[in-house]
Design a protein around this motif. Structure first.
Motif, PDB file in Angstrom:
ATOM      1  N   GLN A  35     -14.406  -6.459 -17.483  1.00 60.30           N
ATOM      2  CA  GLN A  35     -14.646  -7.897 -17.508  1.00 60.30           C
ATOM      3  C   GLN A  35     -13.330  -8.661 -17.532  1.00 60.30           C
ATOM      4  O   GLN A  35     -13.152  -9.645 -16.807  1.00 60.30           O
ATOM      5  N   ASP A  36     -12.400  -8.197 -18.371  1.00 59.11           N
ATOM      6  CA  ASP A  36     -11.091  -8.867 -18.468  1.00 59.11           C
ATOM      7  C   ASP A  36     -10.354  -8.825 -17.125  1.00 59.11           C
ATOM      8  O   ASP A  36      -9.835  -9.837 -16.653  1.00 59.11           O
ATOM      9  N   VAL A  37     -10.290  -7.633 -16.527  1.00 58.58           N
ATOM     10  CA  VAL A  37      -9.541  -7.461 -15.279  1.00 58.58           C
ATOM     11  C   VAL A  37     -10.182  -8.258 -14.145  1.00 58.58           C
ATOM     12  O   VAL A  37      -9.506  -8.979 -13.405  1.00 58.58           O
ATOM     13  N   LEU A  38     -11.489  -8.126 -14.022  1.00 59.53           N
ATOM     14  CA  LEU A  38     -12.176  -8.783 -12.912  1.00 59.53           C
ATOM     15  C   LEU A  38     -12.163 -10.300 -13.068  1.00 59.53           C
ATOM     16  O   LEU A  38     -12.091 -11.026 -12.067  1.00 59.53           O
ATOM     17  N   ASP A  39     -12.219 -10.781 -14.305  1.00 57.62           N
ATOM     18  CA  ASP A  39     -12.120 -12.231 -14.524  1.00 57.62           C
ATOM     19  C   ASP A  39     -10.755 -12.748 -14.058  1.00 57.62           C
ATOM     20  O   ASP A  39     -10.663 -13.822 -13.455  1.00 57.62           O
ATOM     21  N   GLU A  40      -9.701 -11.987 -14.339  1.00 58.05           N
ATOM     22  CA  GLU A  40      -8.362 -12.385 -13.909  1.00 58.05           C
ATOM     23  C   GLU A  40      -8.281 -12.478 -12.382  1.00 58.05           C
ATOM     24  O   GLU A  40      -7.740 -13.430 -11.829  1.00 58.05           O
ATOM     25  N   ILE A  41      -8.815 -11.448 -11.722  1.00 57.54           N
ATOM     26  CA  ILE A  41      -8.769 -11.440 -10.257  1.00 57.54           C
ATOM     27  C   ILE A  41      -9.596 -12.584  -9.696  1.00 57.54           C
ATOM     28  O   ILE A  41      -9.166 -13.298  -8.777  1.00 57.54           O
ATOM     29  N   ALA A  42     -10.803 -12.764 -10.236  1.00 57.57           N
ATOM     30  CA  ALA A  42     -11.683 -13.821  -9.735  1.00 57.57           C
ATOM     31  C   ALA A  42     -11.047 -15.196  -9.916  1.00 57.57           C
ATOM     32  O   ALA A  42     -11.132 -16.051  -9.027  1.00 57.57           O
ATOM     33  N   ASP A  43     -10.397 -15.426 -11.060  1.00 53.18           N
ATOM     34  CA  ASP A  43      -9.735 -16.721 -11.300  1.00 53.18           C
ATOM     35  C   ASP A  43      -8.605 -16.935 -10.301  1.00 53.18           C
ATOM     36  O   ASP A  43      -8.430 -18.049  -9.779  1.00 53.18           O
ATOM     37  N   ALA A  44      -7.831 -15.884 -10.041  1.00 51.87           N
ATOM     38  CA  ALA A  44      -6.723 -15.993  -9.088  1.00 51.87           C
ATOM     39  C   ALA A  44      -7.235 -16.284  -7.683  1.00 51.87           C
ATOM     40  O   ALA A  44      -6.667 -17.104  -6.947  1.00 51.87           O
ATOM     41  N   LEU A  45      -8.314 -15.622  -7.302  1.00 53.72           N
ATOM     42  CA  LEU A  45      -8.883 -15.838  -5.967  1.00 53.72           C
ATOM     43  C   LEU A  45      -9.475 -17.230  -5.843  1.00 53.72           C
ATOM     44  O   LEU A  45      -9.340 -17.881  -4.797  1.00 53.72           O
ATOM     45  N   ALA A  46     -10.130 -17.693  -6.893  1.00 52.45           N
ATOM     46  CA  ALA A  46     -10.700 -19.042  -6.859  1.00 52.45           C
ATOM     47  C   ALA A  46      -9.600 -20.088  -6.735  1.00 52.45           C
ATOM     48  O   ALA A  46      -9.733 -21.063  -5.987  1.00 52.45           O
ATOM     49  N   ALA A  47      -8.483 -19.884  -7.456  1.00 53.63           N
ATOM     50  CA  ALA A  47      -7.353 -20.813  -7.361  1.00 53.63           C
ATOM     51  C   ALA A  47      -6.761 -20.799  -5.954  1.00 53.63           C
ATOM     52  O   ALA A  47      -6.420 -21.856  -5.398  1.00 53.63           O
ATOM     53  N   ALA A  48      -6.665 -19.601  -5.364  1.00 53.78           N
ATOM     54  CA  ALA A  48      -6.123 -19.491  -4.004  1.00 53.78           C
ATOM     55  C   ALA A  48      -7.020 -20.192  -2.992  1.00 53.78           C
ATOM     56  O   ALA A  48      -6.546 -20.792  -2.026  1.00 53.78           O
ATOM     57  N   SER A  49      -8.325 -20.138  -3.217  1.00 54.45           N
ATOM     58  CA  SER A  49      -9.253 -20.762  -2.272  1.00 54.45           C
ATOM     59  C   SER A  49      -9.143 -22.282  -2.278  1.00 54.45           C
ATOM     60  O   SER A  49      -9.475 -22.938  -1.292  1.00 54.45           O
ATOM     61  N   ARG A  50      -8.641 -22.846  -3.401  1.00 56.48           N
ATOM     62  CA  ARG A  50      -8.529 -24.304  -3.522  1.00 56.48           C
ATOM     63  C   ARG A  50      -7.103 -24.808  -3.328  1.00 56.48           C
ATOM     64  O   ARG A  50      -6.848 -26.009  -3.417  1.00 56.48           O
ATOM     65  N   ALA A  51      -6.166 -23.886  -3.098  1.00 54.67           N
ATOM     66  CA  ALA A  51      -4.754 -24.268  -2.988  1.00 54.67           C
ATOM     67  C   ALA A  51      -4.493 -25.081  -1.727  1.00 54.67           C
ATOM     68  O   ALA A  51      -5.317 -25.134  -0.809  1.00 54.67           O
ATOM     69  N   GLU A  52      -3.315 -25.702  -1.687  1.00 52.12           N
ATOM     70  CA  GLU A  52      -2.925 -26.440  -0.485  1.00 52.12           C
ATOM     71  C   GLU A  52      -2.621 -25.446   0.635  1.00 52.12           C
ATOM     72  O   GLU A  52      -2.318 -24.287   0.402  1.00 52.12           O
ATOM     73  N   GLY A  53      -2.697 -25.933   1.857  1.00 52.59           N
ATOM     74  CA  GLY A  53      -2.438 -25.078   3.012  1.00 52.59           C
ATOM     75  C   GLY A  53      -3.664 -24.956   3.891  1.00 52.59           C
ATOM     76  O   GLY A  53      -4.758 -25.419   3.555  1.00 52.59           O
ATOM     77  N   THR A  54      -3.476 -24.331   5.023  1.00 50.78           N
ATOM     78  CA  THR A  54      -4.586 -24.172   5.965  1.00 50.78           C
ATOM     79  C   THR A  54      -5.564 -23.134   5.449  1.00 50.78           C
ATOM     80  O   THR A  54      -5.250 -22.322   4.557  1.00 50.78           O
ATOM     81  N   ALA A  55      -6.753 -23.127   6.021  1.00 57.65           N
ATOM     82  CA  ALA A  55      -7.761 -22.141   5.643  1.00 57.65           C
ATOM     83  C   ALA A  55      -7.246 -20.727   5.917  1.00 57.65           C
ATOM     84  O   ALA A  55      -7.488 -19.800   5.132  1.00 57.65           O
ATOM     85  N   GLN A  56      -6.523 -20.559   7.008  1.00 56.73           N
ATOM     86  CA  GLN A  56      -5.976 -19.246   7.347  1.00 56.73           C
ATOM     87  C   GLN A  56      -4.970 -18.786   6.294  1.00 56.73           C
ATOM     88  O   GLN A  56      -4.970 -17.617   5.875  1.00 56.73           O
ATOM     89  N   GLU A  57      -4.116 -19.697   5.846  1.00 57.07           N
ATOM     90  CA  GLU A  57      -3.125 -19.353   4.830  1.00 57.07           C
ATOM     91  C   GLU A  57      -3.792 -18.985   3.513  1.00 57.07           C
ATOM     92  O   GLU A  57      -3.366 -18.039   2.821  1.00 57.07           O
TER      93      GLU A  57
END
Length: 220
Positions: free
Chosen positions: A80-102
């Motif tokens: 749970q700890d590990v997967l929560d970390e990964i999921a949070d990082a991926l969610a942040a990346a999905s909302r970051a600035e830049g193109t959809a491809q980036e």
């Protein structure tokens, strides 16, 4: 009926306070043991027995069982700890600035870096019996992946169904390819950067093709 006095209320409040403090202590101790287990697996591998695990954690097996019941419970907590970390990082990346491809490439990079940074922990987490934690994780990741995909598809996917479908496919594809890569002997393995470029390129071309699907199902 015996009336309730202010002394009775004070005693009840004290009992409730002790219960709250105990629960807080228990959760803190569980978190400490989970982190210790993660470090032990990182150093020594995912096949540790409970005796070996407890020793590497600096505690006894009975203490581990007190807080996690069995190895599956400990595995689920670490997972749970590990997967929560990964999921949070991926969610942040999905909302970051830049193109959809980036952003898609950044998400692939996060996953691949997880495999390379601690393959022992990854194997330990993904080997959970039952897989409930992993199932929840994959669903969460798919939701994050669907964000840039929705932008790519635009009006071709007004209701979001294609983005969700493609996101599920992407998650399964990257996980399968990533685990195959991880299990390949290092001397025969692509570098992490090559793996990220390859997976991101495949996914981008697939998403671009999907964006051209018309309501008839034909490709333009």
């Amino acid at each position: 009926m015996t009336p309730i006095t202010s002394d009775d209320l004070d005693r009840a409040d004290a009992a409730d306070g002790r219960s709250t403090r105990w629960e807080a202590h228990r959760e803190q101790r569980r978190a400490e043991l989970s982190r210790a287990a993660r470090k032990a697996v990182h150093r020594s591998g995912p096949e540790l027995s409970m005796d070996e695990m407890a020793s590497a954690m600096g505690t006894s097996k009975s203490i581990v069982y007190r807080y996690f019941t069995d190895k599956s419970g400990l595995q689920a907590a670490v997972g749970q700890d590990v997967l929560d970390e990964i999921a949070d990082a991926l969610a942040a990346a999905s909302r970051a600035e830049g193109t959809a491809q980036e952003r898609m490439r950044s998400m692939v990079e996060i996953y691949v870096s997880t495999l390379t940074r601690s393959p022992n922990v990854y194997r330990f987490v993904t080997a959970q019996p039952g897989g409930a934690t992993m199932s929840t994780f994959l669903s969460t990741v798919a939701e994050a992946v669907a964000v840039p995909l929705g932008e790519i598809l635009g009006t071709a996917d007004a209701d979001g169904r294609l983005a969700g479908l493609w996101a599920d496919g992407m998650v399964g594809f990257v996980r399968g390819a990533g685990e195959r890569w991880l299990n390949t002997q290092p001397e025969n393995r692509l570098s992490a950067e090559q793996m990220v470029d390859l997976l991101a390129g495949w996914l981008w071309r697939g998403a671009s093709a999907t964006s051209r699907i018309r309501s008839t199902g034909e490709l333009s």
